[in-house]
Design a protein around this motif. Sequence first.
Motif: not given
Length: 154
Positions: A1-13, A40-52
């Motif tokens: 999950x990408x941290x941008x602003x404060x929008x990610x906090x609730x979903x993260x929790x 649209x495919x941002x989570x998959x993109x982040x997962x791919x970058x993290x796994x690499x």
Amino acid sequence: MESTGVYWIREYEVLEQRAFEVILVNGRYAKNVPGRKPDVSEPAWLRQLYSCGLLRGSFRHDAEIATLRAYLRQRERLVEYAAAHIQHMQKVLIEMNRQLHRLVSDITGATGMRIVRPIVARAILTCWRPTVNSSIETIRTALVVTIGTNMSSR
């Protein structure tokens, strides 16, 4: 999950409470990696970058520490707001030609408020007009209860 602003906090929790392993990634690091990432495919993109190994997870405090930090930030904000309001009070007193800051160091202390309350009450009473539905005695009584000062000396 990408941290941008404060929008990610609730979903993260929520995800963390449901026993998902959530990795929080700084948005700046994800942006600096070359390549295209449609929203649209941002989570998959982040997962791919993290796994690499191109992204690393950010440090996140446990829930108790995060809650404590949120309380401390809120307290700091309230103290800043209080300071701004005290400055507004001082400005209005100076505009009324009441140099109270020369007499007491803290106008919101016990002595300062004992001086300010009658000034405020008297200013309110001087604004009363016969077109107001309440009588001046009703307003005076309300001020005694609300402001906590004796208005009989007006």
